[in-house]
Design a protein around this motif. Structure first.
Motif, PDB file in Angstrom:
ATOM      1  N   LEU A 102      16.097  11.495   0.917  1.00  0.00           N
ATOM      2  CA  LEU A 102      15.507  10.986  -0.312  1.00  0.00           C
ATOM      3  C   LEU A 102      14.139  10.379  -0.012  1.00  0.00           C
ATOM      4  N   LEU A 103      13.153  10.693  -0.838  1.00  0.00           N
ATOM      5  CA  LEU A 103      11.838  10.083  -0.739  1.00  0.00           C
ATOM      6  C   LEU A 103      11.742   8.986  -1.796  1.00  0.00           C
ATOM      7  N   VAL A 104      11.331   7.792  -1.353  1.00  0.00           N
ATOM      8  CA  VAL A 104      11.262   6.627  -2.231  1.00  0.00           C
ATOM      9  C   VAL A 104       9.837   6.082  -2.189  1.00  0.00           C
ATOM     10  N   LEU A 105       9.185   6.032  -3.343  1.00  0.00           N
ATOM     11  CA  LEU A 105       7.791   5.603  -3.434  1.00  0.00           C
ATOM     12  C   LEU A 105       7.701   4.195  -3.993  1.00  0.00           C
ATOM     13  N   SER A 106       6.842   3.372  -3.373  1.00  0.00           N
ATOM     14  CA  SER A 106       6.603   2.010  -3.853  1.00  0.00           C
ATOM     15  C   SER A 106       5.108   1.785  -4.029  1.00  0.00           C
ATOM     16  N   ARG A 147       2.721  -0.084  -1.198  1.00  0.00           N
ATOM     17  CA  ARG A 147       1.794   0.955  -0.733  1.00  0.00           C
ATOM     18  C   ARG A 147       2.457   1.822   0.340  1.00  0.00           C
ATOM     19  N   LEU A 148       3.645   2.339   0.001  1.00  0.00           N
ATOM     20  CA  LEU A 148       4.430   3.031   1.022  1.00  0.00           C
ATOM     21  C   LEU A 148       5.300   4.110   0.393  1.00  0.00           C
ATOM     22  N   LEU A 149       5.426   5.247   1.109  1.00  0.00           N
ATOM     23  CA  LEU A 149       6.415   6.272   0.800  1.00  0.00           C
ATOM     24  C   LEU A 149       7.427   6.266   1.929  1.00  0.00           C
ATOM     25  N   LEU A 150       8.702   6.118   1.581  1.00  0.00           N
ATOM     26  CA  LEU A 150       9.764   5.962   2.566  1.00  0.00           C
ATOM     27  C   LEU A 150      10.710   7.153   2.508  1.00  0.00           C
ATOM     28  N   ARG A 200      19.719   5.354   5.480  1.00  0.00           N
ATOM     29  CA  ARG A 200      18.889   4.580   6.405  1.00  0.00           C
ATOM     30  C   ARG A 200      17.445   5.068   6.351  1.00  0.00           C
ATOM     31  N   PRO A 201      16.474   4.157   6.224  1.00  0.00           N
ATOM     32  CA  PRO A 201      15.061   4.548   6.308  1.00  0.00           C
ATOM     33  C   PRO A 201      14.784   5.190   7.658  1.00  0.00           C
ATOM     34  N   ILE A 202      14.076   6.331   7.643  1.00  0.00           N
ATOM     35  CA  ILE A 202      13.897   7.070   8.886  1.00  0.00           C
ATOM     36  C   ILE A 202      12.430   7.344   9.212  1.00  0.00           C
ATOM     37  N   SER A 203      11.559   7.442   8.193  1.00  0.00           N
ATOM     38  CA  SER A 203      10.127   7.594   8.445  1.00  0.00           C
ATOM     39  C   SER A 203       9.367   7.117   7.218  1.00  0.00           C
ATOM     40  N   SER A 204       8.050   6.906   7.382  1.00  0.00           N
ATOM     41  CA  SER A 204       7.262   6.386   6.261  1.00  0.00           C
ATOM     42  C   SER A 204       5.843   6.916   6.297  1.00  0.00           C
ATOM     43  N   LEU A 205       5.193   6.847   5.140  1.00  0.00           N
ATOM     44  CA  LEU A 205       3.805   7.241   4.987  1.00  0.00           C
ATOM     45  C   LEU A 205       3.087   6.108   4.257  1.00  0.00           C
ATOM     46  N   SER A 206       2.122   5.489   4.927  1.00  0.00           N
ATOM     47  CA  SER A 206       1.374   4.382   4.334  1.00  0.00           C
ATOM     48  C   SER A 206       0.311   4.916   3.388  1.00  0.00           C
ATOM     49  N   LEU A 207       0.110   4.211   2.280  1.00  0.00           N
ATOM     50  CA  LEU A 207      -0.886   4.598   1.282  1.00  0.00           C
ATOM     51  C   LEU A 207      -2.141   3.747   1.372  1.00  0.00           C
ATOM     52  N   GLU A 255      -9.291   7.931   2.798  1.00  0.00           N
ATOM     53  CA  GLU A 255     -10.561   7.209   2.850  1.00  0.00           C
ATOM     54  C   GLU A 255     -10.485   5.886   2.097  1.00  0.00           C
ATOM     55  N   SER A 256      -9.671   5.823   1.061  1.00  0.00           N
ATOM     56  CA  SER A 256      -9.440   4.593   0.290  1.00  0.00           C
ATOM     57  C   SER A 256      -7.947   4.478   0.018  1.00  0.00           C
ATOM     58  N   SER A 257      -7.474   3.271  -0.189  1.00  0.00           N
ATOM     59  CA  SER A 257      -6.065   3.064  -0.513  1.00  0.00           C
ATOM     60  C   SER A 257      -5.732   3.700  -1.857  1.00  0.00           C
ATOM     61  N   VAL A 258      -4.521   4.219  -1.976  1.00  0.00           N
ATOM     62  CA  VAL A 258      -4.051   4.751  -3.258  1.00  0.00           C
ATOM     63  C   VAL A 258      -3.896   3.572  -4.211  1.00  0.00           C
ATOM     64  N   PRO A 259      -4.612   3.553  -5.351  1.00  0.00           N
ATOM     65  CA  PRO A 259      -4.649   2.344  -6.179  1.00  0.00           C
ATOM     66  C   PRO A 259      -3.329   1.975  -6.844  1.00  0.00           C
ATOM     67  N   GLN A 260      -2.635   2.927  -7.438  1.00  0.00           N
ATOM     68  CA  GLN A 260      -1.368   2.620  -8.119  1.00  0.00           C
ATOM     69  C   GLN A 260      -0.486   3.863  -8.117  1.00  0.00           C
ATOM     70  N   ALA A 261       0.229   4.056  -7.023  1.00  0.00           N
ATOM     71  CA  ALA A 261       1.063   5.243  -6.855  1.00  0.00           C
ATOM     72  C   ALA A 261       2.198   5.251  -7.879  1.00  0.00           C
ATOM     73  N   GLU A 262       2.327   6.362  -8.618  1.00  0.00           N
ATOM     74  CA  GLU A 262       3.313   6.436  -9.691  1.00  0.00           C
ATOM     75  C   GLU A 262       4.268   7.610  -9.567  1.00  0.00           C
ATOM     76  N   GLY A 263       3.921   8.641  -8.790  1.00  0.00           N
ATOM     77  CA  GLY A 263       4.801   9.795  -8.723  1.00  0.00           C
ATOM     78  C   GLY A 263       4.657  10.550  -7.424  1.00  0.00           C
ATOM     79  N   VAL A 264       5.773  11.112  -6.942  1.00  0.00           N
ATOM     80  CA  VAL A 264       5.760  11.899  -5.712  1.00  0.00           C
ATOM     81  C   VAL A 264       6.640  13.130  -5.901  1.00  0.00           C
ATOM     82  N   ALA A 265       6.217  14.245  -5.295  1.00  0.00           N
ATOM     83  CA  ALA A 265       7.006  15.474  -5.347  1.00  0.00           C
ATOM     84  C   ALA A 265       6.784  16.260  -4.063  1.00  0.00           C
ATOM     85  N   LEU A 266       7.827  16.921  -3.609  1.00  0.00           N
ATOM     86  CA  LEU A 266       7.787  17.772  -2.415  1.00  0.00           C
ATOM     87  C   LEU A 266       8.044  19.202  -2.855  1.00  0.00           C
ATOM     88  N   ASP A 267       7.186  20.155  -2.422  1.00  0.00           N
ATOM     89  CA  ASP A 267       7.424  21.529  -2.832  1.00  0.00           C
ATOM     90  C   ASP A 267       8.303  22.262  -1.825  1.00  0.00           C
TER      91      ASP A 267
END
Length: 303
Positions: free
Chosen positions: A238-242, A246-249, A256-263, A271-283
C-alpha cells in the motif's frame, strides 16, 4: 549573585528548549521517522528485493501546471483500460481525466456531490468517489463520451467514522484480490479502513457491508495526516501519501512501513518541495504519478 542568576536562567532556558524539542518530535513523529530511516538504511538490500523501493525513484516531470484547470486538483487514480489518470476537483465538483504526461483530456461535471475528495478506478468504466464532508462513497459508471454524471440513483454508502468536519474521507485504494476498498481518514487520528460488500454485489441483493480495521498498522504510520492511497496488486503493498509530513510511504502486506519517498526539495531530484500533495497513483509499469494543489503534476520513475 548575578553569576548564579545567569547560570539558573541558562539552565532553565536549556530545559525549556529541550522540552519544546521533545514535544515537537512527538507532534511531528520525528523520532519514529528517524528510527525508520535508520533501519531502512541498514536493511536496504533486503528491502529493495521485496518492495517497490521508493528511494530509487527520481522526478522526471515536476511542478508542471495542468493547463485548463485553475486549481483544486485532489486525488489520483490510474485507469488501466485506457492508460490515463483520473482525478477530481471539488470547486466545481468535476471528474478530470489526464494523460500520463499531465495534459488535460476531459472533464465531467459531477452533480449531487458536495465535496468530492478521492476517486479510485475499480474496473473498466467503474470508479468510486468519496464525498469528504458527508463521508459518502458513490459508485460511478462512466461512458467514454460522458460529460455529466449525476449521483442520484447511483449506489451509495454513507460512513460515520469519527465525524469531525473537513477531516473526513481523504483517500481511496482498491485491492482487487480481496475486493476490498481501502478508505483513508485524514487525521485526528489517521485511520485506514477496509470496506467489503459495497462493490460487485447483485443489484437485488441486500447490502451486507463489512468494515475492517488494522489498529497496529495505523499506529505504525508516523504521518501527521493522510492525503491519498494507492494499492500495488503485484506486491500487495500500500502507498500512503501525507501532505503535512511531505512523505510517500510504502507499507507491506503485514502493515509495516518498508520504504519512503520524501517530497522535500533536494530529494529524488526535486528542485522545490511539493507544496500540497493531494494524490498518488502507480501505473502498470511501475511509474509513480503525483498531483499537488493547486494544479501541479509530477512523474517519478525508478532508476
Amino acid at each position: 549573585m548575578k553569576h548564579g542568576f545567569l547560570r539558573y536562567s541558562l539552565v532553565a532556558l536549556a530545559a525549556g528548549l529541550l522540552l519544546l524539542a521533545v514535544l515537537a518530535g512527538q507532534q511531528f513523529r520525528l523520532f519514529e521517522r528517524a528510527w525508520f530511516n535508520t533501519i531502512a538504511w541498514f536493511q536496504q538490500d533486503q528491502r529493495r528485493e521485496r518492495s517497490l523501493w521508493l528511494p530509487g525513484y527520481r522526478a522526471e516531470i515536476q511542478a508542471k501546471a495542468v493547463e485548463g484547470l485553475a486549481d483544486d486538483l485532489s486525488a489520483l487514480t490510474f485507469d488501466q483500460e485506457r492508460r490515463m489518470l483520473v482525478s477530481v476537483t471539488n470547486q466545481p465538483p468535476q471528474l478530470v481525466e489526464l494523460s500520463l504526461d499531465g495534459e488535460l483530456l476531459r472533464t465531467v461535471e459531477l452533480r449531487g456531490f458536495t465535496d468530492p475528495e478521492a476517486i479510485e478506478y475499480i474496473a473498466p468504466g467503474l470508479f468510486v468517489i468519496a464525498d469528504e464532508r458527508d463521508q459518502r462513497l458513490v459508485e460511478v459508471r462512466l461512458d467514454a463520451d460522458a460529460r455529466v454524471f449525476d449521483a442520484a440513483g447511483a449506489p451509495q454508502l454513507s460512513l460515520g467514522i469519527g465525524l469531525n468536519g473537513n477531516k473526513g474521507l481523504e483517500g481511496l485504494a482498491y485491492d482487487p484480490l480481496s475486493e476490498t476498498l481501502l478508505v483513508a481518514k485524514e487525521r485526528n487520528p489517521v485511520r485506514i479502513f477496509g470496506i467489503r460488500g459495497f462493490l460487485h454485489r447483485q443489484p437485488e441483493a441486500a447490502l451486507d457491508v463489512e468494515v475492517l480495521e488494522d489498529v497496529e498498522r495505523d499506529a505504525r504510520l508516523f504521518l501527521r495526516d493522510l492525503s491519498s492511497l494507492d494499492f500495488d496488486a503485484a506486491s500487495g503493498h500500500l502507498l500512503v501519501l501525507s501532505d503535512e509530513s511531505r512523505l510517500l510511504l510504502e507499507v507491506d502486506r503485514d502493515g509495516r512501513p518498508i520504504s519512503s519517498l520524501s517530497l522535500l526539495a533536494g530529494q529524488h531530484g526535486l528542485e522545490s518541495s511539493v507544496p500540497q500533495a493531494e494524490g498518488v497513483a502507480l501505473d502498470d509499469r511501475g511509474v509513480l504519478y503525483l498531483i499537488s494543489e493547486p494544479n501541479l503534476f509530477y512523474r517519478f520513475v525508478p532508476r
